[in-house]
Design a protein around this motif. Structure first.
Motif, PDB file in Angstrom:
ATOM      1  N   ALA A   1       0.810  -1.209   0.000  1.00 45.87           N
ATOM      2  CA  ALA A   1       0.000   0.000   0.000  1.00 45.87           C
ATOM      3  C   ALA A   1       0.847   1.264   0.000  1.00 45.87           C
ATOM      4  N   ILE A   2       0.434   2.257  -0.796  1.00 41.38           N
ATOM      5  CA  ILE A   2       1.105   3.555  -0.861  1.00 41.38           C
ATOM      6  C   ILE A   2       0.417   4.495   0.125  1.00 41.38           C
ATOM      7  N   GLN A   3       1.193   5.009   1.100  1.00 43.94           N
ATOM      8  CA  GLN A   3       0.639   5.926   2.094  1.00 43.94           C
ATOM      9  C   GLN A   3       0.603   7.365   1.580  1.00 43.94           C
ATOM     10  N   SER A   4       1.637   7.756   0.851  1.00 46.78           N
ATOM     11  CA  SER A   4       1.685   9.113   0.303  1.00 46.78           C
ATOM     12  C   SER A   4       2.649   9.131  -0.870  1.00 46.78           C
ATOM     13  N   ARG A   5       2.572  10.203  -1.657  1.00 45.40           N
ATOM     14  CA  ARG A   5       3.443  10.342  -2.820  1.00 45.40           C
ATOM     15  C   ARG A   5       3.760  11.803  -3.056  1.00 45.40           C
ATOM     16  N   ASN A   6       4.981  12.042  -3.521  1.00 49.43           N
ATOM     17  CA  ASN A   6       5.430  13.387  -3.857  1.00 49.43           C
ATOM     18  C   ASN A   6       6.256  13.268  -5.131  1.00 49.43           C
ATOM     19  N   GLU A   7       5.598  13.500  -6.268  1.00 51.45           N
ATOM     20  CA  GLU A   7       6.185  13.254  -7.578  1.00 51.45           C
ATOM     21  C   GLU A   7       6.598  11.784  -7.670  1.00 51.45           C
ATOM     22  N   LEU A   8       7.894  11.467  -7.754  1.00 51.19           N
ATOM     23  CA  LEU A   8       8.337  10.077  -7.903  1.00 51.19           C
ATOM     24  C   LEU A   8       8.790   9.465  -6.584  1.00 51.19           C
ATOM     25  N   ILE A   9       8.584  10.178  -5.480  1.00 52.03           N
ATOM     26  CA  ILE A   9       8.953   9.653  -4.165  1.00 52.03           C
ATOM     27  C   ILE A   9       7.681   9.142  -3.476  1.00 52.03           C
ATOM     28  N   TYR A  10       7.705   7.855  -3.124  1.00 54.69           N
ATOM     29  CA  TYR A  10       6.528   7.199  -2.539  1.00 54.69           C
ATOM     30  C   TYR A  10       6.832   6.694  -1.139  1.00 54.69           C
ATOM     31  N   THR A  11       5.869   6.834  -0.241  1.00 48.28           N
ATOM     32  CA  THR A  11       5.935   6.227   1.086  1.00 48.28           C
ATOM     33  C   THR A  11       5.083   4.969   1.049  1.00 48.28           C
ATOM     34  N   VAL A  12       5.746   3.815   1.222  1.00 50.41           N
ATOM     35  CA  VAL A  12       5.095   2.514   1.047  1.00 50.41           C
ATOM     36  C   VAL A  12       5.007   1.811   2.397  1.00 50.41           C
ATOM     37  N   ALA A  13       3.855   1.210   2.703  1.00 47.88           N
ATOM     38  CA  ALA A  13       3.644   0.503   3.965  1.00 47.88           C
ATOM     39  C   ALA A  13       3.923  -0.985   3.791  1.00 47.88           C
ATOM     40  N   PHE A  14       4.547  -1.579   4.827  1.00 50.79           N
ATOM     41  CA  PHE A  14       4.777  -3.029   4.819  1.00 50.79           C
ATOM     42  C   PHE A  14       4.817  -3.523   6.252  1.00 50.79           C
ATOM     43  N   TYR A  15       4.536  -4.824   6.436  1.00 54.38           N
ATOM     44  CA  TYR A  15       4.514  -5.428   7.768  1.00 54.38           C
ATOM     45  C   TYR A  15       5.666  -6.401   7.978  1.00 54.38           C
ATOM     46  N   ASP A  16       5.946  -7.217   6.977  1.00 53.97           N
ATOM     47  CA  ASP A  16       6.975  -8.241   7.114  1.00 53.97           C
ATOM     48  C   ASP A  16       8.231  -7.796   6.380  1.00 53.97           C
ATOM     49  N   THR A  17       9.338  -7.648   7.120  1.00 52.48           N
ATOM     50  CA  THR A  17      10.581  -7.145   6.538  1.00 52.48           C
ATOM     51  C   THR A  17      11.124  -8.069   5.469  1.00 52.48           C
TER      52      THR A  17
END
Length: 301
Positions: free
Chosen positions: A245-261
């Motif tokens: 899941a993508i939490q936020s985006r700023n042009e080509l920079i994305y904050t991605v959520a994950f649970y299992d490393t």
């Protein structure tokens, strides 16, 4: 959370705490202290700002508050009422509803909590891998995608190509209903039997997706995910990066959520991206994994 609570108090008091001060206060390494601060920034969304003049942190937004860690007396009363109603529910899906009532009763405001061993809120073992698998399966169900799953049960471990339909809770265990290439009718897979999962192409057997309507539909577990900040070479469509899941985006920079490393590191090894910006501990883990692979090529491992 005790360390984070202390750090939050120091920031609010205007003491400009840093990793060195946190490490000294709790007798931990500076590396661990830095991870605590990083967790506040990435997972708790704390608006921390490093002030070079004071060599410490402040809040850019003073309205920020840490998430609630405890239940208020009023919240306990509400839960007590819900627990009572659910435990006496005797209609459709009664067994599952009463299970919810039994769970809520553990949080009741009661004078006998000490005697029952519930002087503190109970801690539940939530497997990060299981949570990550539920996230990926949810994404596949929403986007009508199939998945490759490494599945293990009494028959042994095997690779499956399936189309997930919905989550199901039966007999105090969690399952996912899937349409399999090897089966005519949809089948159930236990979530704890899935050892590896990746999203594949378009789903198949879509006409059978409603055949499990008689089962109760489960829900995704509530747990704060880890967040990774990544620069990609091309923009993404939709709200996920191949299931994450993508939490936020700023042009080509994305904050991605994950649970299992482990699952996310595997994803990073097989997916195209430009730069892993944060968090630092994930960058270090990825570097270690890449070095291990390189050493195997060299025959040193």
């Amino acid at each position: 959370m005790h360390r984070i609570g202390w750090f939050d108090q120091q920031v609010r008091a205007g003491f400009y705490p840093n990793s060195s001060l946190l490490a000294k206060q709790f007798e931990i390494s500076k590396r661990q202290a830095a991870r605590d601060i990083e967790y506040m920034e990435m997972s708790l969304r704390a608006p921390l700002k490093y002030v070079a003049k004071y060599r410490g942190y402040c809040y850019e937004d003073e309205a920020f508050v840490l998430p609630h860690l405890y239940l208020s007396e009023e919240e306990q009363k509400i839960l007590k009422y819900l627990a009572l109603r659910y435990r006496h529910y005797n209609y459709d899906n009664a067994e599952s509803v009463r299970r919810v009532g039994d769970l809520l009763s553990r949080f009741e405001a009661s004078e006998n909590l000490e005697e029952k061993g519930f002087s503190k809120l109970p801690i539940f073992d939530a497997s990060p891998r299981a949570i990550q698998h539920m996230e990926l399966l949810s994404e596949a169900i929403t986007d009508k995608k199939s998945v490759y799953a490494l599945y293990k049960d009494e028959e042994g471990e095997r690779q499956l190509h399936v189309s997930p339909i919905r989550f199901v809770s039966r007999y105090h265990a969690d399952y996912v209903a899937v349409h399999s290439e090897a089966e005519v009718r949809p089948i159930l897979l236990r979530l704890d039997g899935i050892t590896h999962l990746s999203i594949a192409g378009a789903a198949f057997g879509i006409e059978d997706r409603e055949s499990f309507s008689k089962f109760e539909q489960g829900s995704k577990p509530a747990r704060a995910p880890y967040l990774a900040k990544i620069r990609l070479s091309t923009p993404l469509d939709g709200n996920s990066w191949r299931g994450f899941a993508i939490q936020s985006r700023n042009e080509l920079i994305y904050t991605v959520a994950f649970y299992d490393t482990d699952s996310f590191l595997q994803h990073l090894l097989v997916t195209e991206w430009e730069e892993l910006i944060a968090p630092k501990w994930l960058k270090q883990n990825l570097q270690i994994k890449c070095e291990q692979i390189t050493n195997r090529f060299r025959g040193t491992e």
